[in-house]
Scaffold this motif. Structure first.
Motif, PDB file in Angstrom:
ATOM      1  N   VAL A 155      -5.669  -7.761  -1.720  1.00 22.88           N
ATOM      2  CA  VAL A 155      -7.016  -8.301  -1.918  1.00 22.88           C
ATOM      3  C   VAL A 155      -7.700  -7.545  -3.066  1.00 22.88           C
ATOM      4  N   GLY A 156      -7.757  -6.213  -2.951  1.00 24.94           N
ATOM      5  CA  GLY A 156      -8.498  -5.410  -3.926  1.00 24.94           C
ATOM      6  C   GLY A 156      -7.944  -5.516  -5.341  1.00 24.94           C
ATOM      7  N   ALA A 157      -6.620  -5.479  -5.482  1.00 15.05           N
ATOM      8  CA  ALA A 157      -6.024  -5.547  -6.820  1.00 15.05           C
ATOM      9  C   ALA A 157      -6.340  -6.888  -7.476  1.00 15.05           C
ATOM     10  N   HIS A 195     -11.160   7.966  -3.106  1.00 14.01           N
ATOM     11  CA  HIS A 195     -12.231   8.108  -2.098  1.00 14.01           C
ATOM     12  C   HIS A 195     -12.061   9.350  -1.238  1.00 14.01           C
ATOM     13  N   ARG A 196     -10.879  10.010  -1.358  1.00 15.14           N
ATOM     14  CA  ARG A 196     -10.693  11.247  -0.595  1.00 15.14           C
ATOM     15  C   ARG A 196     -11.124  12.480  -1.388  1.00 15.14           C
ATOM     16  N   ALA A 197     -11.494  12.322  -2.671  1.00 15.10           N
ATOM     17  CA  ALA A 197     -11.922  13.471  -3.474  1.00 15.10           C
ATOM     18  C   ALA A 197     -13.238  14.012  -2.901  1.00 15.10           C
ATOM     19  N   GLU A 217     -16.783  -5.739  -0.485  1.00 19.28           N
ATOM     20  CA  GLU A 217     -16.627  -4.798   0.631  1.00 19.28           C
ATOM     21  C   GLU A 217     -15.334  -5.039   1.401  1.00 19.28           C
ATOM     22  N   ASN A 218     -14.391  -4.086   1.239  1.00 22.47           N
ATOM     23  CA  ASN A 218     -13.110  -4.149   1.939  1.00 22.47           C
ATOM     24  C   ASN A 218     -13.000  -3.094   3.030  1.00 22.47           C
ATOM     25  N   VAL A 219     -13.833  -2.024   2.937  1.00 22.47           N
ATOM     26  CA  VAL A 219     -13.544  -0.863   3.778  1.00 22.47           C
ATOM     27  C   VAL A 219     -14.707  -0.339   4.619  1.00 22.47           C
ATOM     28  N   CYS A 240     -15.865  -8.595   3.162  1.00 21.67           N
ATOM     29  CA  CYS A 240     -14.518  -9.134   3.391  1.00 21.67           C
ATOM     30  C   CYS A 240     -13.819  -8.397   4.523  1.00 21.67           C
ATOM     31  N   GLY A 241     -13.945  -7.069   4.549  1.00 22.06           N
ATOM     32  CA  GLY A 241     -13.249  -6.278   5.561  1.00 22.06           C
ATOM     33  C   GLY A 241     -13.909  -4.925   5.721  1.00 22.06           C
ATOM     34  N   LEU A 242     -13.664  -4.280   6.866  1.00 21.18           N
ATOM     35  CA  LEU A 242     -14.279  -2.980   7.182  1.00 21.18           C
ATOM     36  C   LEU A 242     -13.212  -2.086   7.790  1.00 21.18           C
ATOM     37  N   ILE A 243     -12.122  -1.913   7.045  1.00 18.79           N
ATOM     38  CA  ILE A 243     -10.936  -1.289   7.627  1.00 18.79           C
ATOM     39  C   ILE A 243     -11.192   0.143   8.086  1.00 18.79           C
ATOM     40  N   ALA A 244     -12.174   0.827   7.493  1.00 18.77           N
ATOM     41  CA  ALA A 244     -12.480   2.200   7.922  1.00 18.77           C
ATOM     42  C   ALA A 244     -12.895   2.239   9.394  1.00 18.77           C
ATOM     43  N   LEU A 320      -0.406   0.902   7.290  1.00 13.17           N
ATOM     44  CA  LEU A 320      -1.383   0.025   6.622  1.00 13.17           C
ATOM     45  C   LEU A 320      -2.807   0.485   6.931  1.00 13.17           C
ATOM     46  N   LEU A 321      -3.013   0.971   8.161  1.00 18.55           N
ATOM     47  CA  LEU A 321      -4.353   1.403   8.561  1.00 18.55           C
ATOM     48  C   LEU A 321      -4.688   2.797   8.041  1.00 18.55           C
ATOM     49  N   THR A 322      -3.671   3.531   7.564  1.00 12.15           N
ATOM     50  CA  THR A 322      -3.920   4.877   7.063  1.00 12.15           C
ATOM     51  C   THR A 322      -3.648   4.993   5.562  1.00 12.15           C
ATOM     52  N   LYS A 324      -0.760   4.257   3.866  1.00 13.30           N
ATOM     53  CA  LYS A 324       0.596   4.628   3.413  1.00 13.30           C
ATOM     54  C   LYS A 324       1.238   3.523   2.587  1.00 13.30           C
ATOM     55  N   ASN A 325       0.774   2.288   2.741  1.00 14.07           N
ATOM     56  CA  ASN A 325       1.378   1.176   1.983  1.00 14.07           C
ATOM     57  C   ASN A 325       0.970   1.245   0.517  1.00 14.07           C
ATOM     58  N   LEU A 326       1.897   0.824  -0.337  1.00 18.02           N
ATOM     59  CA  LEU A 326       1.624   0.796  -1.773  1.00 18.02           C
ATOM     60  C   LEU A 326       1.766  -0.663  -2.220  1.00 18.02           C
TER      61      LEU A 326
HETATM   62  P1  NDP Z   1      -4.381  -3.318   1.922  1.00 17.98           P
HETATM   63  O1  NDP Z   1      -2.976  -3.551   1.534  1.00 17.98           O
HETATM   64  O2  NDP Z   1      -5.371  -2.962   0.889  1.00 17.98           O
HETATM   65  O3  NDP Z   1      -4.319  -2.202   3.053  1.00 17.98           O
HETATM   66  C1  NDP Z   1      -5.393  -1.595   3.594  1.00 17.98           C
HETATM   67  C2  NDP Z   1      -5.843  -0.380   2.749  1.00 17.98           C
HETATM   68  O4  NDP Z   1      -7.115   0.042   3.225  1.00 17.98           O
HETATM   69  C3  NDP Z   1      -4.998   0.854   2.919  1.00 17.98           C
HETATM   70  O5  NDP Z   1      -3.833   0.828   2.127  1.00 17.98           O
HETATM   71  C4  NDP Z   1      -5.960   1.951   2.472  1.00 17.98           C
HETATM   72  O6  NDP Z   1      -5.870   2.099   1.060  1.00 17.98           O
HETATM   73  C5  NDP Z   1      -7.340   1.342   2.763  1.00 17.98           C
HETATM   74  N1  NDP Z   1      -8.063   2.123   3.777  1.00 17.98           N
HETATM   75  C6  NDP Z   1      -7.687   2.355   5.050  1.00 17.98           C
HETATM   76  N2  NDP Z   1      -8.601   3.112   5.673  1.00 17.98           N
HETATM   77  C7  NDP Z   1      -9.579   3.373   4.761  1.00 17.98           C
HETATM   78  C8  NDP Z   1     -10.793   4.121   4.797  1.00 17.98           C
HETATM   79  N3  NDP Z   1     -11.193   4.759   5.905  1.00 17.98           N
HETATM   80  N4  NDP Z   1     -11.554   4.164   3.675  1.00 17.98           N
HETATM   81  C9  NDP Z   1     -11.164   3.529   2.551  1.00 17.98           C
HETATM   82  N5  NDP Z   1     -10.014   2.817   2.466  1.00 17.98           N
HETATM   83  C10 NDP Z   1      -9.234   2.738   3.550  1.00 17.98           C
HETATM   84  O7  NDP Z   1      -4.958  -4.568   2.745  1.00 17.98           O
HETATM   85  P2  NDP Z   1      -5.426  -6.025   2.281  1.00 17.98           P
HETATM   86  O8  NDP Z   1      -5.565  -6.122   0.810  1.00 17.98           O
HETATM   87  O9  NDP Z   1      -4.568  -6.999   2.977  1.00 17.98           O
HETATM   88  O10 NDP Z   1      -6.874  -6.119   2.959  1.00 17.98           O
HETATM   89  C11 NDP Z   1      -8.000  -5.456   2.397  1.00 17.98           C
HETATM   90  C12 NDP Z   1      -9.241  -5.756   3.246  1.00 17.98           C
HETATM   91  O11 NDP Z   1      -9.503  -7.159   3.229  1.00 17.98           O
HETATM   92  C13 NDP Z   1      -9.109  -5.373   4.726  1.00 17.98           C
HETATM   93  O12 NDP Z   1     -10.328  -4.849   5.178  1.00 17.98           O
HETATM   94  C14 NDP Z   1      -8.841  -6.704   5.396  1.00 17.98           C
HETATM   95  O13 NDP Z   1      -9.236  -6.706   6.745  1.00 17.98           O
HETATM   96  C15 NDP Z   1      -9.687  -7.626   4.548  1.00 17.98           C
HETATM   97  N6  NDP Z   1      -9.291  -9.044   4.598  1.00 17.98           N
HETATM   98  C16 NDP Z   1     -10.253  -9.952   4.955  1.00 17.98           C
HETATM   99  C17 NDP Z   1      -9.993 -11.298   4.963  1.00 17.98           C
HETATM  100  C18 NDP Z   1     -11.084 -12.258   5.299  1.00 17.98           C
HETATM  101  O14 NDP Z   1     -10.800 -13.451   5.480  1.00 17.98           O
HETATM  102  N7  NDP Z   1     -12.326 -11.830   5.383  1.00 17.98           N
HETATM  103  C19 NDP Z   1      -8.642 -11.803   4.679  1.00 17.98           C
HETATM  104  C20 NDP Z   1      -7.701 -10.774   4.237  1.00 17.98           C
HETATM  105  C21 NDP Z   1      -8.028  -9.442   4.228  1.00 17.98           C
HETATM  106  P3  NDP Z   1      -6.179   3.495   0.321  1.00 17.98           P
HETATM  107  O15 NDP Z   1      -4.917   4.306   0.470  1.00 17.98           O
HETATM  108  O16 NDP Z   1      -6.488   3.090  -1.055  1.00 17.98           O
HETATM  109  O17 NDP Z   1      -7.333   4.148   1.031  1.00 17.98           O
END
Ligand code: NDP
Length: 335
Positions: A155-157, A195-197, A217-219, A240-244, A320-322, A324-326
């Motif tokens: 998504v972000g890229a 963001h970890r700096a 907003e992804n995180v 879009c997402g709030l993965i944090a 993916l939640l931490t 580790k994925n690239l």
């Molecule tokens: P990514 O492949 O980007 O994987 C998630 C990334 O989130 C991780 O690699 C990590 O990257 C980053 N991350 C995890 N925890 C944190 C944190 N605490 N603070 C900052 N960054 C964090 O996933 P996607 O591209 O698939 O998804 C990105 C976002 O988009 C997600 O929130 C997802 O839920 C959302 N989404 C929403 C959709 C919608 O319909 N609204 C549909 C698809 C996705 P890093 O190592 O850089 O921190």
């Protein structure tokens, strides 16, 4: 067929014991259905929501039910003449080696048009999320500044590169030096920050001298705290997402910052709008050819993280939640 079921609902980070691997005999396809062999399984952050029974826009996976997920599969048997054995389809087979699905819900893929995995990433749901959220809600204008985190993910890229295509300045946020280097060198972000700096907020301020016009907003979390004071008048925030927060079991501690957020929205006349990609399915017809064209022109590049073997799915999902994925995380289930 081998499948991974949800054994119990995780509290916090999902653990191996929340899942169970089973071998089952699948029912033969009924009229209108096809028997499929999974080649690739997509792992996406939204799956954390499906493991939980908290209110959401979609029903949770039942306990003892197969974990859901988008899949690229090979047709083994079809009762519908629209598909023949050997065809490759995009479906929703879940965390399993084989699935029986309704033919109407499958999209036939042309293996010569693009690598099959792209149907789960840049040319699939995540790419369309970036396209619709950024262009419909974010509406970046030439010369404006767009900021996005999880910026090496699919998504972000895509958000960052679309911002550039629209003539905006793209600032990417990611975790760790390897990802930050990728943002600049591979994806062409104008600035990239970790963001970890410890001095993340200062680095963000330095990277956004004219403020932020669009924050995709992804995180949430600490990234949003640093972004808020940088937002300009009339800023747009596609949420879009709030993965944090996905593993949170409670509200985060600390002072209540809702009044600060609301007063920013008011004083700066900001637009904050949440969306689910399915809100915009009507844009699929314009998204696919546009994205394919940008890829062909070299304006849209993508990165995939393909993990071999269904037995690595839980571990890969934790990653993916931490962070580790690239790149776009995909499990290769079969050749
Ligand atoms: P990514 O492949 O980007 O994987 C998630 C990334 O989130 C991780 O690699 C990590 O990257 C980053 N991350 C995890 N925890 C944190 C944190 N605490 N603070 C900052 N960054 C964090 O996933 P996607 O591209 O698939 O998804 C990105 C976002 O988009 C997600 O929130 C997802 O839920 C959302 N989404 C929403 C959709 C919608 O319909 N609204 C549909 C698809 C996705 P890093 O190592 O850089 O921190």
């Amino acid at each position: 067929s081998t499948r991974i079921v949800l054994a119990s609902r995780p509290i916090g980070m999902p653990q191996q014991e929340n899942f169970r691997t089973e071998t089952v005999e699948l029912e033969p396809p009924k009229p209108g259905e096809a028997l499929l062999q999974t080649l690739y399984l997509s792992l996406d952050p939204y799956m954390r929501g499906r493991m939980s029974d908290a209110p959401s826009y979609a029903a949770p996976v039942e306990v003892d039910g197969t974990m859901c997920g988008a899949t690229v599969s090979r047709v083994l048997e079809s009762t519908d003449p629209a598909l023949s054995p050997g065809d490759i389809v995009l479906g929703y087979g879940g965390w399993q080696t084989h699935s029986v699905e309704s033919v109407r819900a499958l999209r036939k893929l042309d293996p010569n048009a693009a690598p099959l995995t792209t149907a789960l990433g840049v040319l699939g749901m995540p790419g369309m999320t970036a396209y619709t959220g950024l262009l419909t809600i974010g509406r970046p204008q030439p010369g404006e500044t767009v900021v996005v985190a999880a910026a090496t993910g699919p998504v972000g890229a895509t958000v960052g590169q679309l911002a550039k295509i629209k003539g905006a300045r793209a600032v990417g946020i990611a975790g760790g030096p390897q990802k930050v280097a990728l943002l600049r060198e591979r994806f062409g972000f104008d600035a990239a920050i970790d963001h970890r700096a410890p001095d993340f907020a200062e680095q963000l301020a330095a990277a956004t001298p004219d403020g932020i016009d669009v924050y995709f907003e992804n995180v949430g979390g600490a990234v949003f705290d640093a972004v808020l004071p940088r937002l300009n008048q009339f800023a747009r925030i596609p949420v879009c997402g709030l993965i944090a927060n996905y593993n949170d079991t409670d509200l985060p501690p600390g002072p209540d910052r809702l009044p600060l957020f609301m007063s920013n929205i008011l004083r700066k006349s900001m637009t904050v709008r949440g969306f689910i990609v399915s809100d915009f399915w009507d844009q699929a017809g314009e998204f696919y050819p546009a994205a394919a064209q940008w890829i062909a022109e070299g304006k849209l590049v993508y990165l995939e993280d393909v993990v071999d073997g269904l037995d690595h799915t839980v571990e890969a999902f934790q990653g993916l939640l931490t962070g580790k994925n690239l790149g776009k995380l995909v499990i290769k289930v079969a050749d």
